[in-house]
Design a protein around this motif. Structure first.
Motif, PDB file in Angstrom:
ATOM      1  N   PRO A  10      -0.916   0.481  -5.555  1.00 47.39           N
ATOM      2  CA  PRO A  10      -0.440   1.815  -5.983  1.00 47.39           C
ATOM      3  C   PRO A  10       0.530   2.464  -4.995  1.00 47.39           C
ATOM      4  CG  PRO A  10      -2.794   1.618  -6.379  1.00 47.39           C
ATOM      5  CD  PRO A  10      -2.376   0.382  -5.618  1.00 47.39           C
ATOM      6  N   THR A  11       0.486   2.079  -3.706  1.00 45.51           N
ATOM      7  CA  THR A  11       1.370   2.735  -2.738  1.00 45.51           C
ATOM      8  C   THR A  11       2.322   1.780  -2.018  1.00 45.51           C
ATOM      9  OG1 THR A  11      -0.239   2.567  -0.938  1.00 45.51           O
ATOM     10  CG2 THR A  11      -0.332   4.564  -2.282  1.00 45.51           C
ATOM     11  N   TYR A  31       4.986   3.891  -0.279  1.00 46.13           N
ATOM     12  CA  TYR A  31       4.498   4.840   0.738  1.00 46.13           C
ATOM     13  C   TYR A  31       3.203   4.326   1.359  1.00 46.13           C
ATOM     14  CZ  TYR A  31       2.028   7.089  -3.321  1.00 46.13           C
ATOM     15  OH  TYR A  31       1.278   7.371  -4.437  1.00 46.13           O
ATOM     16  N   GLU A  33       0.572   3.274   4.361  1.00 49.81           N
ATOM     17  CA  GLU A  33       0.178   4.080   5.516  1.00 49.81           C
ATOM     18  C   GLU A  33       1.098   3.809   6.698  1.00 49.81           C
ATOM     19  OE1 GLU A  33      -3.897   3.657   6.676  1.00 49.81           O
ATOM     20  OE2 GLU A  33      -3.631   4.823   8.499  1.00 49.81           O
ATOM     21  N   TYR A  66       9.566   5.504  -5.797  1.00 45.74           N
ATOM     22  CA  TYR A  66       9.533   6.499  -4.726  1.00 45.74           C
ATOM     23  C   TYR A  66       9.364   5.749  -3.420  1.00 45.74           C
ATOM     24  CZ  TYR A  66       7.507   9.691  -1.333  1.00 45.74           C
ATOM     25  OH  TYR A  66       7.252  10.383  -0.179  1.00 45.74           O
ATOM     26  N   ASN A  68       8.784   6.704   0.902  1.00 48.34           N
ATOM     27  CA  ASN A  68       8.622   7.781   1.876  1.00 48.34           C
ATOM     28  C   ASN A  68       9.596   7.596   3.034  1.00 48.34           C
ATOM     29  OD1 ASN A  68       7.475   5.689   3.327  1.00 48.34           O
ATOM     30  ND2 ASN A  68       5.486   6.669   3.595  1.00 48.34           N
ATOM     31  N   SER A  69       9.549   8.537   3.989  1.00 47.70           N
ATOM     32  CA  SER A  69      10.566   8.521   5.045  1.00 47.70           C
ATOM     33  C   SER A  69      10.468   7.271   5.915  1.00 47.70           C
ATOM     34  CB  SER A  69      10.480   9.791   5.885  1.00 47.70           C
ATOM     35  OG  SER A  69       9.214   9.915   6.482  1.00 47.70           O
TER      36      SER A  69
ATOM     37  N   GLN B  28      -5.345   6.969   3.817  1.00 47.25           N
ATOM     38  CA  GLN B  28      -4.310   6.464   2.911  1.00 47.25           C
ATOM     39  C   GLN B  28      -4.834   6.399   1.471  1.00 47.25           C
ATOM     40  OE1 GLN B  28      -1.175   5.920   3.024  1.00 47.25           O
ATOM     41  NE2 GLN B  28      -0.812   4.622   1.240  1.00 47.25           N
ATOM     42  N   ALA B  32      -3.336   8.342  -1.756  1.00 41.74           N
ATOM     43  CA  ALA B  32      -2.938   7.648  -2.988  1.00 41.74           C
ATOM     44  C   ALA B  32      -3.560   8.304  -4.218  1.00 41.74           C
ATOM     45  CB  ALA B  32      -3.337   6.174  -2.910  1.00 41.74           C
ATOM     46  N   ALA B  35      -1.961  11.689  -4.749  1.00 40.46           N
ATOM     47  CA  ALA B  35      -0.593  11.523  -5.261  1.00 40.46           C
ATOM     48  C   ALA B  35      -0.634  11.294  -6.775  1.00 40.46           C
ATOM     49  CB  ALA B  35       0.101  10.367  -4.552  1.00 40.46           C
ATOM     50  N   ARG B  39       0.989  13.794  -9.463  1.00 42.57           N
ATOM     51  CA  ARG B  39       2.010  13.333 -10.416  1.00 42.57           C
ATOM     52  C   ARG B  39       1.695  13.814 -11.826  1.00 42.57           C
ATOM     53  NH1 ARG B  39       3.770   7.704  -8.477  1.00 42.57           N
ATOM     54  NH2 ARG B  39       5.817   8.219  -7.612  1.00 42.57           N
ATOM     55  N   PHE B  56       6.959  16.189  -5.132  1.00 36.53           N
ATOM     56  CA  PHE B  56       6.072  15.035  -4.934  1.00 36.53           C
ATOM     57  C   PHE B  56       6.305  14.419  -3.557  1.00 36.53           C
ATOM     58  CE2 PHE B  56       5.201  10.472  -5.148  1.00 36.53           C
ATOM     59  CZ  PHE B  56       3.864  10.495  -5.524  1.00 36.53           C
ATOM     60  N   SER B  57       7.576  14.214  -3.212  1.00 37.14           N
ATOM     61  CA  SER B  57       7.917  13.617  -1.923  1.00 37.14           C
ATOM     62  C   SER B  57       7.389  14.468  -0.765  1.00 37.14           C
ATOM     63  CB  SER B  57       9.440  13.464  -1.830  1.00 37.14           C
ATOM     64  OG  SER B  57       9.841  13.287  -0.494  1.00 37.14           O
ATOM     65  N   VAL B  60       3.623  14.026  -0.404  1.00 38.52           N
ATOM     66  CA  VAL B  60       3.231  12.759   0.231  1.00 38.52           C
ATOM     67  C   VAL B  60       3.553  12.787   1.735  1.00 38.52           C
ATOM     68  CG1 VAL B  60       3.629  10.255   0.322  1.00 38.52           C
ATOM     69  CG2 VAL B  60       3.418  11.404  -1.886  1.00 38.52           C
ATOM     70  N   GLU B  61       4.733  13.275   2.091  1.00 39.52           N
ATOM     71  CA  GLU B  61       5.103  13.329   3.518  1.00 39.52           C
ATOM     72  C   GLU B  61       4.103  14.173   4.311  1.00 39.52           C
ATOM     73  OE1 GLU B  61       7.504  11.764   5.236  1.00 39.52           O
ATOM     74  OE2 GLU B  61       8.373  10.785   3.487  1.00 39.52           O
ATOM     75  N   GLN B  64       0.634  12.441   4.510  1.00 38.91           N
ATOM     76  CA  GLN B  64       0.624  11.297   5.437  1.00 38.91           C
ATOM     77  C   GLN B  64       0.757  11.764   6.884  1.00 38.91           C
ATOM     78  OE1 GLN B  64       3.402   8.380   3.642  1.00 38.91           O
ATOM     79  NE2 GLN B  64       1.562   7.277   3.024  1.00 38.91           N
ATOM     80  N   VAL B  67      -2.715  12.250   7.985  1.00 41.48           N
ATOM     81  CA  VAL B  67      -3.359  10.958   8.273  1.00 41.48           C
ATOM     82  C   VAL B  67      -2.947  10.475   9.675  1.00 41.48           C
ATOM     83  CG1 VAL B  67      -3.601   8.545   7.566  1.00 41.48           C
ATOM     84  CG2 VAL B  67      -3.378  10.318   5.822  1.00 41.48           C
ATOM     85  N   ASN B  82      -5.611   2.398   8.735  1.00 45.40           N
ATOM     86  CA  ASN B  82      -6.939   2.816   8.281  1.00 45.40           C
ATOM     87  C   ASN B  82      -7.435   4.065   9.000  1.00 45.40           C
ATOM     88  OD1 ASN B  82      -7.170   0.588   6.503  1.00 45.40           O
ATOM     89  ND2 ASN B  82      -7.611  -0.690   8.276  1.00 45.40           N
TER      90      ASN B  82
END
Lengths: 129, 184
Positions: A10-11, A31, A33, A66, A68-69, B28, B32, B35, B39, B56-57, B60-61, B64, B67, B82
């Protein structure tokens, strides 16, 4: 050398490097981890493969929904490697599939085109599913 | 919590335009799942697809970032995979635009550098942000960053006004709570 395949999650994207037919594919979401860790095997394999090429046509299909950075940075490195390989006498077509409404992905594609002018860059808009 | 109070809480969130809120541990897998939920939530929003993708972006940024950088990890501090760390994230709409806000503890001694980094981006015009983003993309990786050093610039690029931040004291002296908000 052997083809390289990583199924999508999924990511993280599906990575489908068919070195035997000089066709590379990256599809899905990106995206993970840790993007550097996720892409490290793929980049290593790709580097080895590119070093063996001589007057070869390579096709790469990138279809990311999509990213990510940190994935952006890795993709930039990857396309830089492909660009260098053109300078060594090969030719590379980059089919850049982006959603017609996603300006960010299109813009990134255009930046790649500016920085890596040796790639035969083909942006293709696809309509949202 | 009494159900009445829960109902009041739920109504208040709705009134504030909150579309999504989570406070707890971030991994993570949790990012997910969130996210996915976000969505679906955005799918039915009356805004341009391009705007919703930026929302959305940003979500997620920010998630994360928690995390990777929250100062309250369950996992080993040195881990780069992890990871599980504490924070909060919220997404909503207000006056015709969307916002994403997040918060997590950071070490007190990390505050000056963090402030400086965000202030630098806050002072940039849209054109400057684009330029800095491209320079960062072309540069070697920052060893202190677990991402690409593109995080704040990505948030700023997608936002329609300067990203906002705040620090709040925590009872624990070693950490402060760091809040960040982007409007899209």
């Amino acid at each position: 050398m052997n083809d390289f395949y990583v199924p999508a999650t999924p990511t993280s994207p599906e990575i489908d490097f068919r070195f035997s037919s000089n066709t590379l594919g990256i599809r899905g979401e990106s995206y993970p981890e840790n993007a550097a860790a996720f892409y490290s095997d793929a980049l290593r394999q790709l580097r080895t493969y590119l070093a063996t090429l001589d007057a070869t046509h390579v096709e790469i299909n990138v279809e990311l929904k999509y990213f990510n950075s940190s994935s952006t940075k890795i993709l930039y490195t990857l396309f830089g490697m492909l660009n260098d390989c053109v300078n060594k006498g090969n030719d590379v077509t980059l089919n850049w599939f982006h959603d017609e409404e996603d300006e960010t992905i299109l813009e990134f594609g255009e930046e790649l085109y500016e920085d890596f002018g040796q790639l035969n860059f083909r942006p293709t808009a696809v309509s949202a599913a | 919590m009494e159900l009445e109070r829960f109902s009041a809480f739920h109504d208040a969130a709705h009134r504030e335009g909150i579309l999504f809120f989570y406070s707890g541990y971030f991994s993570q897998n949790i990012v997910a799942a969130m996210a996915d939920a976000v969505r679906y939530r955005l799918k039915f929003q009356p805004a341009q697809e391009g705007t919703l993708r930026k929302v959305f972006s940003t979500f997620v940024e920010m998630s994360q970032n928690i995390v990777h950088y929250s100062a309250e990890p369950i996992t080993d501090e040195a881990a780069d995979n992890n990871e599980l760390r504490f924070g909060a994230v919220s997404l909503g709409q207000q006056g015709g635009s969307y916002f994403v806000a997040c918060g997590n503890p950071v070490p007190r001694d990390a505050v000056p550098a963090l402030k400086e980094k965000i202030d630098r981006v806050r002072d940039m015009s849209a054109e400057d942000i684009k330029k800095a983003y491209r320079e960062k993309l072309r540069s070697e990786n920052d060893p202190a960053s677990k991402g690409a050093g593109l995080g704040f610039l990505t948030l700023a690029r997608d936002a329609t006004r300067p990203i906002n931040y705040a620090f709040e004291k925590l009872p624990n002296d070693a950490n402060v709570f760091f809040y960040l908000k982007a409007v899209i």
